[in-house]
Design a protein around this motif. Structure first.
Motif, PDB file in Angstrom:
ATOM      1  N   LYS A 165       0.866  -1.189   0.000  1.00  0.00           N
ATOM      2  CA  LYS A 165       0.000   0.000   0.000  1.00  0.00           C
ATOM      3  C   LYS A 165       0.892   1.224   0.000  1.00  0.00           C
ATOM      4  O   LYS A 165       1.812   1.340   0.822  1.00  0.00           O
ATOM      5  N   LYS A 167       1.070   5.391   0.155  1.00  0.00           N
ATOM      6  CA  LYS A 167       0.354   6.624   0.482  1.00  0.00           C
ATOM      7  C   LYS A 167       0.523   7.608  -0.667  1.00  0.00           C
ATOM      8  O   LYS A 167       1.631   7.746  -1.209  1.00  0.00           O
ATOM      9  N   ASP A 192      -3.423   4.783  -0.867  1.00  0.00           N
ATOM     10  CA  ASP A 192      -4.255   5.368   0.197  1.00  0.00           C
ATOM     11  C   ASP A 192      -4.030   6.880   0.197  1.00  0.00           C
ATOM     12  O   ASP A 192      -2.901   7.337   0.391  1.00  0.00           O
ATOM     13  N   ASN A 194      -5.811   9.133   2.163  1.00  0.00           N
ATOM     14  CA  ASN A 194      -6.202   9.789   3.418  1.00  0.00           C
ATOM     15  C   ASN A 194      -6.933  11.113   3.181  1.00  0.00           C
ATOM     16  O   ASN A 194      -6.549  12.162   3.715  1.00  0.00           O
ATOM     17  N   GLU A 217      -7.807   3.782  -1.578  1.00  0.00           N
ATOM     18  CA  GLU A 217      -8.378   3.955  -0.236  1.00  0.00           C
ATOM     19  C   GLU A 217      -8.636   5.427   0.061  1.00  0.00           C
ATOM     20  O   GLU A 217      -7.758   6.273  -0.155  1.00  0.00           O
ATOM     21  N   ASP A 242     -12.031   4.039   4.474  1.00  0.00           N
ATOM     22  CA  ASP A 242     -11.366   3.936   5.782  1.00  0.00           C
ATOM     23  C   ASP A 242     -12.044   4.952   6.706  1.00  0.00           C
ATOM     24  O   ASP A 242     -13.062   4.641   7.345  1.00  0.00           O
ATOM     25  N   GLU A 243     -11.547   6.199   6.717  1.00  0.00           N
ATOM     26  CA  GLU A 243     -12.033   7.232   7.635  1.00  0.00           C
ATOM     27  C   GLU A 243     -13.574   7.350   7.680  1.00  0.00           C
ATOM     28  O   GLU A 243     -14.150   7.526   8.755  1.00  0.00           O
ATOM     29  N   ASN A 264     -11.985  -1.067   4.779  1.00  0.00           N
ATOM     30  CA  ASN A 264     -10.859  -1.249   5.693  1.00  0.00           C
ATOM     31  C   ASN A 264     -11.452  -1.157   7.094  1.00  0.00           C
ATOM     32  O   ASN A 264     -12.061  -0.150   7.448  1.00  0.00           O
ATOM     33  N   LYS A 266     -10.860  -0.897  11.010  1.00  0.00           N
ATOM     34  CA  LYS A 266      -9.918  -0.630  12.104  1.00  0.00           C
ATOM     35  C   LYS A 266     -10.723  -0.690  13.392  1.00  0.00           C
ATOM     36  O   LYS A 266     -11.726   0.040  13.531  1.00  0.00           O
TER      37      LYS A 266
HETATM   38 MG    MG Z   1      -6.228   4.604   5.388  1.00  0.00          MG
END
Ligand code: MG
Ligand code: OSB
Length: 370
Positions: A165, A167, A192, A194, A217, A242-243, A264, A266
């Motif tokens: 992965k 960023k 990813d 973010n 992502e 994700d977030e 994803n 978490k």
């Molecule tokens: Mg992430």
């Protein structure tokens, strides 16, 4: 199953330094404070959890300081001395506190650990895990140049990681991915962002479709599921959230809207293991594959991540790299190790790793007992 009563909680605030700085679209991290939650039940058994927060509220709204505050002021008092028949009850005991999921998860996961130990079972068995081994991926922060990135990817592929992965952020995206693909056309690769892009970048993001990525992502805002659905309709590459998926409800709505095709999970972001499992089950029933993300955890958080990854719909390698990739010395024993991209799930009761109190003490900033 035997119920538990938490008679004591020790909250260790520790300071840890990463082996190497980790850069994402929101900044660079080199060290952080972590809240380590130790619960002690009526028979003296201990369970462990950690706040997977960082010092800055950049990934979500929480920080280690806010998580410690929520634990001390509201969450620990809500469970202390209560008879708990099953850890599934804990998230509901926190209902009077809005959000603060990482704070809640730190305590909830510690209670799962002690409950599993009380019942002499590995945690994954209580969660409904089915795997004895899990596949591991590596998350790589933004590098100074594409050439640096290619070198890192080659190294990690050589070490056996099953997924890479990378960023990305505006200005550190297409050229980097192109360079990796030119050298390594077949590596299982994803990116990813973010939350670094907006729908105005749609033509730019469509160019990522050329690179045969497993997923993109969280390209858009941390709290968005509407624009992600619009973007997914324009992209061939699956979007992974994700977030934006911070609860069972947001997972349900994102699936309904078609905001992505992969999630994803978490444990900290969603408020603990029960919620992580519920989201896993929901995704499974909708044919949405999931994988376990990481928050640069110490061994305690990583141990919980390994346990949840044994559930059957975790079909994509997770960000659960071995301890040595993050820390000169982890706080658990044994450390998490990997063989050709595979971690053997520990078979001992609870999280399956011991916490090394000396290593905790060396990093201790503050200890509070309740
Ligand atoms: Mg992430
Ligand atoms: O978005 O997955 C993320 C680290 C900090 C904050 C957010 C993220 C990450 C990672 C690191 O990608 C994953 C890991 O623990 O190795």
């Amino acid at each position: 199953m035997k119920s538990i009563r938490i008679d004591k909680v020790n909250l260790h605030l520790i300071d840890v330094s990463l082996k190497a700085p980790f850069t994402t679209s929101f900044g660079t991290m080199q060290s952080k404070k972590v809240g380590i939650v130790e619960v002690v039940d009526q028979s003296g058994l201990t369970g462990w959890g950690e706040t997977v927060t960082s010092d800055e509220p950049d990934y979500n709204e929480e920080t280690t300081v806010t998580a410690v505050h929520m634990l001390e002021k509201f969450l620990i008092p809500a469970i202390l001395k209560k008879e708990i028949a099953h850890p599934d009850e804990v998230f509901d005991l926190f209902h009077f506190v809005r959000r603060n999921h990482m704070a809640k998860a730190a305590l909830e996961t510690a209670i799962w650990d002690v409950f599993a130990k009380k019942n002499e079972k590995p945690l994954h068995q209580l969660l409904g895990g089915v795997k004895e081994k899990i596949e591991v991926g590596k998350s790589i922060g933004i590098q100074p140049t594409p050439a640096h990135l290619v070198e890192k990817v080659e190294q990690y592929v050589h070490e056996g990681f099953k997924k890479i992965k990378v960023k990305i952020a505006p200005g550190a995206d297409l050229a980097y991915i192109r360079a990796v693909r030119e050298k390594l056309p077949d590596v299982p690769l994803m990116v990813d962002a973010n939350s670094a892009y907006s729908l105005q970048d749609i033509e730019h993001l469509k160019k990522l479709d050329e690179y045969n990525l497993i997923m993109i992502e969280q390209p858009l805002a941390h709290d968005d599921i509407i624009d992600h659905a619009k973007l997914q309709r324009q992209l061939q590459t699956p979007i992974c959230l994700d977030e934006s998926v911070y609860s069972f409800e947001t997972a349900k709505k994102a699936i309904e809207l078609g905001s992505g095709r992969i999630i994803n999970i978490k444990i900290g972001r969603v408020g603990g293991l029960r919620e992580a499992k519920r989201i896993h089950d929901l995704c499974q029933s909708h044919n949405i594959p999931v994988w376990c993300g990481g928050m640069l955890e110490t061994g305690i958080g990583r141990a919980h991540n390994i346990q949840i990854t044994t559930l059957p719909n975790f079909t994509i390698p997770g960000d659960t790299a071995p301890s040595q990739h993050y820390w000169d010395e982890d706080i658990i024993s044994p450390e998490v190790t990997m063989d050709h991209g595979i971690i053997k799930v520990p078979t001992g009761s609870g999280i399956g790793y011991e916490v090394d109190r000396n290593k905790l003490k060396k990093r201790l900033v503050h200890l509070a007992s309740f």
